[in-house]
Scaffold this motif. Structure first.
Motif, PDB file in Angstrom:
ATOM      1  N   VAL A 151       0.883  -0.928  -0.046  1.00 34.52           N
ATOM      2  CA  VAL A 151       0.041  -0.091   0.167  1.00 34.52           C
ATOM      3  C   VAL A 151       0.374   1.230   0.028  1.00 34.52           C
ATOM      4  O   VAL A 151       0.121   1.629  -0.673  1.00 34.52           O
ATOM      5  N   LEU A 152       1.884   1.203   0.742  1.00 35.09           N
ATOM      6  CA  LEU A 152       3.063   2.073   0.568  1.00 35.09           C
ATOM      7  C   LEU A 152       3.235   2.797  -0.825  1.00 35.09           C
ATOM      8  O   LEU A 152       4.016   3.659  -0.606  1.00 35.09           O
ATOM      9  N   THR A 153       4.235   1.230  -1.197  1.00 38.09           N
ATOM     10  CA  THR A 153       4.596   1.796  -2.891  1.00 38.09           C
ATOM     11  C   THR A 153       4.012   2.330  -3.288  1.00 38.09           C
ATOM     12  O   THR A 153       4.127   3.306  -4.400  1.00 38.09           O
ATOM     13  N   LEU A 154       2.397   2.005  -3.588  1.00 43.14           N
ATOM     14  CA  LEU A 154       1.157   2.177  -4.033  1.00 43.14           C
ATOM     15  C   LEU A 154       1.188   3.721  -4.096  1.00 43.14           C
ATOM     16  O   LEU A 154       0.687   4.318  -4.613  1.00 43.14           O
ATOM     17  N   LEU A 155       1.123   3.978  -2.897  1.00 41.53           N
ATOM     18  CA  LEU A 155       0.856   5.429  -2.336  1.00 41.53           C
ATOM     19  C   LEU A 155       2.191   6.014  -3.266  1.00 41.53           C
ATOM     20  O   LEU A 155       2.028   7.782  -3.511  1.00 41.53           O
TER      21      LEU A 155
ATOM     22  N   LEU B 175      12.331   1.738  -8.378  1.00 41.01           N
ATOM     23  CA  LEU B 175      10.502   1.396  -9.576  1.00 41.01           C
ATOM     24  C   LEU B 175      11.153  -0.515  -9.172  1.00 41.01           C
ATOM     25  O   LEU B 175      10.471  -1.288  -8.888  1.00 41.01           O
ATOM     26  N   LEU B 176      12.357  -0.620 -10.083  1.00 45.38           N
ATOM     27  CA  LEU B 176      12.083  -1.573 -10.522  1.00 45.38           C
ATOM     28  C   LEU B 176      12.330  -2.774  -9.312  1.00 45.38           C
ATOM     29  O   LEU B 176      11.885  -3.485  -8.885  1.00 45.38           O
ATOM     30  N   ALA B 177      12.910  -2.229  -8.651  1.00 47.84           N
ATOM     31  CA  ALA B 177      13.767  -3.629  -7.129  1.00 47.84           C
ATOM     32  C   ALA B 177      12.018  -3.885  -6.287  1.00 47.84           C
ATOM     33  O   ALA B 177      11.927  -4.561  -6.053  1.00 47.84           O
ATOM     34  N   HIS B 178      11.337  -2.636  -6.026  1.00 41.22           N
ATOM     35  CA  HIS B 178      10.130  -2.396  -5.718  1.00 41.22           C
ATOM     36  C   HIS B 178       8.443  -3.248  -6.203  1.00 41.22           C
ATOM     37  O   HIS B 178       8.295  -4.182  -5.965  1.00 41.22           O
ATOM     38  N   ALA B 179       9.155  -3.406  -7.904  1.00 42.49           N
ATOM     39  CA  ALA B 179       8.134  -3.618  -8.821  1.00 42.49           C
ATOM     40  C   ALA B 179       8.602  -5.737  -8.612  1.00 42.49           C
ATOM     41  O   ALA B 179       7.719  -6.253  -8.167  1.00 42.49           O
ATOM     42  N   ILE B 180       9.600  -6.012  -8.898  1.00 42.50           N
ATOM     43  CA  ILE B 180      10.227  -6.685  -7.921  1.00 42.50           C
ATOM     44  C   ILE B 180       9.541  -7.654  -7.252  1.00 42.50           C
ATOM     45  O   ILE B 180       9.749  -9.024  -7.103  1.00 42.50           O
ATOM     46  N   GLY B 181      10.752  -6.998  -6.031  1.00 46.17           N
ATOM     47  CA  GLY B 181      10.320  -7.264  -4.710  1.00 46.17           C
ATOM     48  C   GLY B 181       8.708  -7.517  -4.270  1.00 46.17           C
ATOM     49  O   GLY B 181       8.675  -9.218  -3.695  1.00 46.17           O
ATOM     50  N   LEU B 182       8.093  -7.099  -4.415  1.00 48.02           N
ATOM     51  CA  LEU B 182       6.825  -7.180  -4.990  1.00 48.02           C
ATOM     52  C   LEU B 182       6.010  -8.561  -5.442  1.00 48.02           C
ATOM     53  O   LEU B 182       5.507  -8.911  -4.557  1.00 48.02           O
ATOM     54  N   CYS B 183       6.502  -8.600  -6.906  1.00 44.78           N
ATOM     55  CA  CYS B 183       6.147  -8.871  -7.184  1.00 44.78           C
ATOM     56  C   CYS B 183       6.483 -10.686  -6.666  1.00 44.78           C
ATOM     57  O   CYS B 183       5.845 -12.248  -6.610  1.00 44.78           O
ATOM     58  N   LEU B 184       7.259 -11.059  -6.066  1.00 45.87           N
ATOM     59  CA  LEU B 184       8.077 -12.406  -5.692  1.00 45.87           C
ATOM     60  C   LEU B 184       7.034 -12.503  -4.404  1.00 45.87           C
ATOM     61  O   LEU B 184       7.002 -13.387  -3.716  1.00 45.87           O
ATOM     62  N   LEU B 185       7.014 -11.287  -3.427  1.00 44.95           N
ATOM     63  CA  LEU B 185       6.066 -11.510  -2.260  1.00 44.95           C
ATOM     64  C   LEU B 185       4.267 -11.946  -2.483  1.00 44.95           C
ATOM     65  O   LEU B 185       4.184 -12.801  -1.491  1.00 44.95           O
ATOM     66  N   PHE B 186       3.432 -11.233  -3.937  1.00 44.92           N
ATOM     67  CA  PHE B 186       2.766 -11.750  -3.670  1.00 44.92           C
ATOM     68  C   PHE B 186       2.406 -12.975  -5.022  1.00 44.92           C
ATOM     69  O   PHE B 186       1.170 -13.325  -5.167  1.00 44.92           O
ATOM     70  N   THR B 187       3.038 -13.726  -5.581  1.00 44.79           N
ATOM     71  CA  THR B 187       3.290 -14.703  -6.032  1.00 44.79           C
ATOM     72  C   THR B 187       3.912 -16.049  -6.113  1.00 44.79           C
ATOM     73  O   THR B 187       4.644 -16.689  -4.744  1.00 44.79           O
TER      74      THR B 187
END
Length: 126
Positions: A72-76, A103-115
């Protein structure tokens, strides 16, 4: 016995720490950084860093609320980050690369957390 932490979680946590380090360094690599009052930079960075470390550590141990809060904080923060990136693109320098890597680090990290299999780390344990 607690299950072994998945590799995806370790990678995501490492990416989040990389993004944090870049965000802490960014004010000092900006060409206009000297215009800011140093105390504001130090206090703001310290507060943000402490909150981020707190969330990353709880993500690392499998707390679902921390994973969701981090998302949520990343999206905000995306609209502000997009505006900063747009402004930086007019005069590209190291700060532009820093934002892009974050941005790339957050995107990849969040994908790893939610898949899968990373998301299984956050499942309730009975």
């Amino acid at each position: 016995m607690r299950p072994r932490k998945p590799t995806q979680i370790r990678i995501a946590v490492g990416l989040f720490y990389l993004a944090l380090l870049l965000s802490l360094a960014k004010p000092f690599i900006e060409p206009w950084a000297w215009l800011r009052p140093p105390m504001i930079v130090i206090v703001g960075s310290a507060v943000a860093a402490l909150l981020t470390v707190f969330l990353i550590e709880f993500v690392s141990i499998g707390r679902n609320w921390a994973r969701i809060t981090y998302l949520v904080l990343t999206l905000l923060s995306l609209p502000i980050t997009a505006l900063a990136l747009k402004a930086e693109l007019s005069a590209p320098h190291l700060g532009t690369a820093s934002i892009a890597v974050q941005l790339l680090a957050h995107a990849i990290g969040l994908c790893l957390l939610f898949t899968a299999p990373g998301k299984a780390w956050f499942a309730p344990r009975g």
